[in-house]
Design an enzyme around this catalytic site. Structure first.
Site, mmCIF file in Angstrom:
data_model
loop_
_atom_site.group_PDB
_atom_site.id
_atom_site.type_symbol
_atom_site.label_atom_id
_atom_site.label_comp_id
_atom_site.label_asym_id
_atom_site.label_seq_id
_atom_site.Cartn_x
_atom_site.Cartn_y
_atom_site.Cartn_z
ATOM 1 N N ASP A 1 0.883 -1.170 0.000
ATOM 2 C CA ASP A 1 0.000 0.000 0.000
ATOM 3 C C ASP A 1 0.913 1.209 0.000
ATOM 4 O OD1 ASP A 1 -2.033 -1.805 0.264
ATOM 5 O OD2 ASP A 1 -2.655 -1.185 2.264
ATOM 6 N N ASP B 1 -13.314 -3.773 -1.334
ATOM 7 C CA ASP B 1 -13.045 -3.400 0.062
ATOM 8 C C ASP B 1 -14.326 -3.566 0.887
ATOM 9 O OD1 ASP B 1 -10.355 -2.488 -0.493
ATOM 10 O OD2 ASP B 1 -11.244 -0.715 -1.400
HETATM 11 O O1 1PR Z 1 -10.530 3.066 -5.099
HETATM 12 O O2 1PR Z 1 -9.653 2.437 -7.315
HETATM 13 O O3 1PR Z 1 -8.703 4.386 -6.125
HETATM 14 O O4 1PR Z 1 -8.277 2.071 -5.368
HETATM 15 C C1 1PR Z 1 -7.731 2.319 -4.113
HETATM 16 C C2 1PR Z 1 -7.086 1.051 -3.665
HETATM 17 O O5 1PR Z 1 -6.404 1.327 -2.454
HETATM 18 C C3 1PR Z 1 -8.070 -0.063 -3.400
HETATM 19 O O6 1PR Z 1 -7.560 -1.251 -3.947
HETATM 20 C C4 1PR Z 1 -8.130 -0.172 -1.874
HETATM 21 O O7 1PR Z 1 -8.209 -1.520 -1.471
HETATM 22 C C5 1PR Z 1 -6.800 0.409 -1.464
HETATM 23 N N1 1PR Z 1 -6.871 1.156 -0.195
HETATM 24 C C6 1PR Z 1 -7.447 2.351 -0.028
HETATM 25 N N2 1PR Z 1 -7.271 2.756 1.238
HETATM 26 C C7 1PR Z 1 -6.599 1.791 1.875
HETATM 27 C C8 1PR Z 1 -6.162 1.818 3.270
HETATM 28 O O8 1PR Z 1 -5.611 0.857 3.807
HETATM 29 N N3 1PR Z 1 -6.451 2.909 3.969
HETATM 30 N N4 1PR Z 1 -5.681 -0.329 1.224
HETATM 31 C C9 1PR Z 1 -6.341 0.783 0.969
HETATM 32 C C10 1PR Z 1 -6.203 -1.491 1.136
HETATM 33 C C11 1PR Z 1 -5.852 -3.582 1.828
HETATM 34 C C12 1PR Z 1 -4.909 -4.518 1.279
HETATM 35 C C13 1PR Z 1 -3.939 -4.973 2.340
HETATM 36 C C14 1PR Z 1 -4.487 -6.294 2.773
HETATM 37 C C15 1PR Z 1 -3.508 -7.161 3.495
HETATM 38 N N5 1PR Z 1 -5.321 -2.283 1.769
HETATM 39 O O9 1PR Z 1 -4.276 -4.029 0.210
HETATM 40 O O10 1PR Z 1 -2.713 -4.998 1.753
HETATM 41 O O11 1PR Z 1 -5.620 -6.058 3.610
HETATM 42 O O12 1PR Z 1 -3.130 -6.579 4.675
HETATM 43 P P1 1PR Z 1 -2.614 -7.475 5.889
HETATM 44 O O13 1PR Z 1 -1.938 -8.669 5.305
HETATM 45 O O14 1PR Z 1 -1.656 -6.599 6.607
HETATM 46 O O15 1PR Z 1 -3.839 -7.824 6.703
HETATM 47 P P2 1PR Z 1 -9.329 3.038 -5.992
#
Ligand code: 1PR
Length: 523
Positions: free
Chosen positions: A224, A379
């Site tokens: 991320d 998500d």
């Molecule tokens: O909406 O098309 O602009 O895409 C934004 C992207 O960014 C989406 O794929 C969304 O999942 C991601 N995203 C947005 N905000 C966050 C955040 O964390 N605040 N991250 C985010 C999503 C989730 C996973 C993470 C897994 C594994 N992160 O990517 O890596 O949950 O984590 P873990 O193994 O530590 O539990 P758009």
């Protein structure tokens, strides 16, 4: 000097990077004459057969290509660059291919996920110098929904099993073509390209090569990425999507360095999520493109990029389509793009109208780059329901009742990084996205993200049952056992983790070592 045919769709950057990593220089073909005069030609193709043949025709490349193939000079076709050599494809009926080999390109008609995405083996059918140095047990990266069906058995170099046994490489004289992507197949693929470039060495059949081959479950490292408060692009990680600790954006490392480390540790794929892409337009956020360019120079496994893939109008009134945004990502080294928030809006529009618009980001990108290039990042958040018919969404009966003893739940899709819940559930979203042409589902889970409590098996099971495209289970990995659990109790084809890898709590190679012998993986 290696000539490379770039017809404008797909990720030629990775092929250039792979060839350059072997000390060769690459000249990108810019006209029919360059093709005829090439000494060694590589034709990488990603995308859709019809689109590719139309472009080749419009650019006047068809006759030069036929002349080059007839000349007997070295040629390496990759993926669509293999399929192009045949007469026609079920993907685009009526559109003629190059017809160098008699035979057709057919769509998989099998009870397994299509596209066939991931690492699979090859059973070698005849000796080749390309296989020098390989044991035969290596796996290569495939991503395709169609396979070639040659009339002439003698050209078959290797086959692979996926529901059926299909031809995964052909060769005759100096002409070789593979369905898999050597440039994305780690050290095994680079070795194969090296033998092609050297053009010498003994012809061998690797010892361990045998049918049936098996598709590996994939382990994916996710980064991320966002700018911290000082404006540096960092890999961060949230707890249930909250990436701030004591007011600061958590900084777990530099994106390119971490990607290189995961490649060395055996990651089967790497995903970058530009997590503030929903509010910052990625084409103004050029560092992300630079990250991709740099990472793809040393990482030879597939790269997915997500964040901000949607239509956008900038402050000067210039309109960019989602396809243009995706194109920039592909040209910088991405193999797949993932669409998050926009997918939810697209599905909402589909559910309102009951029909495809034809111009959504999913449809337009899939049309040009192929379904396999479009990943949907979901998500979802768990919402409890008192009874099976209490909500207008498909519910599941859960083994983990809610705070008021609720026995049912559904998974609400969110947008903008979990900030806003929408009236669409994850199962419906996945189904509609598949219908619109998505090739894969990256299934996060806000409740589990960063908890280390394991994947939400109920969610993964519900979504894998609803679609026939591959599902990547994400969020919650805390121990090696969680990977075994998700692969043995659901039909997930890949499992993704972030926090445990970044913090080295459970290194990626330890996960692979634990799974070895229990689950089919790429060693
Ligand atoms: O909406 O098309 O602009 O895409 C934004 C992207 O960014 C989406 O794929 C969304 O999942 C991601 N995203 C947005 N905000 C966050 C955040 O964390 N605040 N991250 C985010 C999503 C989730 C996973 C993470 C897994 C594994 N992160 O990517 O890596 O949950 O984590 P873990 O193994 O530590 O539990 P758009």
């Amino acid at each position: 000097m290696i000539s490379l045919l770039d017809y404008g769709a797909g990720n030629v950057r990775s092929v250039i990077n792979a060839v350059e990593s072997l000390g060769e220089t690459v000249r990108v073909v810019s006209g029919g004459r360059d093709i005829v005069e090439a000494e060694k030609l590589i034709f990488p193709g990603v995308g859709a057969f019809g689109n590719m043949m139309h472009i080749l025709r419009d650019k006047g490349y068809v006759e030069p290509l036929k002349a080059y193939l007839a000349s007997g000079k070295p040629f390496f076709g990759i993926c669509l660059g293999l399929q192009a050599l045949f007469e026609e494809s079920e993907e685009a009926p009526g559109v003629p291919g190059l017809g160098f080999f008699p035979g057709k390109v057919r769509r998989f008609d099998i009870p397994l996920s299509v596209p066939h995405i991931g690492w699979n083996g090859i059973a070698v059918r005849k000796p080749s110098r390309l296989f020098g140095g390989l044991s035969g047990a290596e796996k290569f990266y495939f991503v395709h929904s169609y396979y070639v069906d040659p009339e002439d058995e003698n050209i078959v170099l290797a086959t692979t099993d996926y529901g059926i046994s299909f031809v995964s490489a052909v060769a005759t004289g100096n002409i070789v073509a593979t369905q898999f992507h050597p440039e994305k197949s780690g050290t095994a693929g680079i070795s194969l390209l090296q033998r092609f470039l050297q053009g010498e060495g003994p012809e061998v059949v690797p010892k361990a090569s045998r049918a049936p081959t098996r598709l590996a479950k994939r382990i994916i490292a996710c980064l991320d990425v966002r700018a911290n408060d000082r404006g540096d692009l960092v890999v961060t990680k949230g707890d249930q999507y909250d990436v701030r600790e004591k007011g600061e954006v958590r900084n777990l490392g530099k994106p390119v360095e971490l990607a290189a480390r995961y490649y060395r540790e055996g990651a089967d794929e790497i995903t970058f999520l530009n997590i503030t892409g929903f509010r910052d337009f990625p084409l103004e956020d050029m560092p992300m493109l630079t990250v991709l360019e740099q990472a793809s120079r040393s990482v030879f496994v597939p790269l997915t990029i997500g964040g901000g893939i949607r239509d956008y109008t900038d402050k000067n009134g210039r309109h960019y389509s989602a396809l243009e945004v995706a194109t920039e990502y592909f040209r910088s080294g991405a193999d797949k793009v993932s669409i998050g928030s926009d997918a939810v809006f697209i599905v909402e529009a589909f559910l309102r109208s009951g029909k495809k618009s034809g111009d959504s980001a999913i449809e337009t990108i899939a049309r040009v780059y192929g379904n396999q290039a479009v990943v949907i990042s979901v998500d979802p958040r768990r919402v409890y329901a008192a009874s099976a018919d209490a909500v207008p969404h498909p519910v599941i009966e859960t083994q983990f009742p809610g705070p008021r003893g609720e026995r049912f739940c559904w998974y609400q899709c969110t947008v903008k990084g979990g900030r806003e819940g929408r009236d669409v559930d994850a199962v419906t979203l996945a189904r509609v996205c598949e219908k619109l042409g998505a090739g894969e589902i990256l299934l996060n889970c806000i409740d589990r993200d960063g908890t280390g409590a394991g994947f939400d098996l109920e969610l993964v099971d519900a979504v894998t049952r609803a679609v026939s495209i591959p599902v990547i289970a994400s969020s919650g990995a805390g121990r090696e056992e969680h990977f075994l659990e998700v692969f043995s109790r659901t039909e997930a084809e890949a499992a993704l983790a972030a926090g445990i890898f970044h913090r080295r709590e459970v290194p990626l190679d330890a996960v692979k070592a634990y799974l070895e012998g229990k689950v089919e993986i790429r060693a």
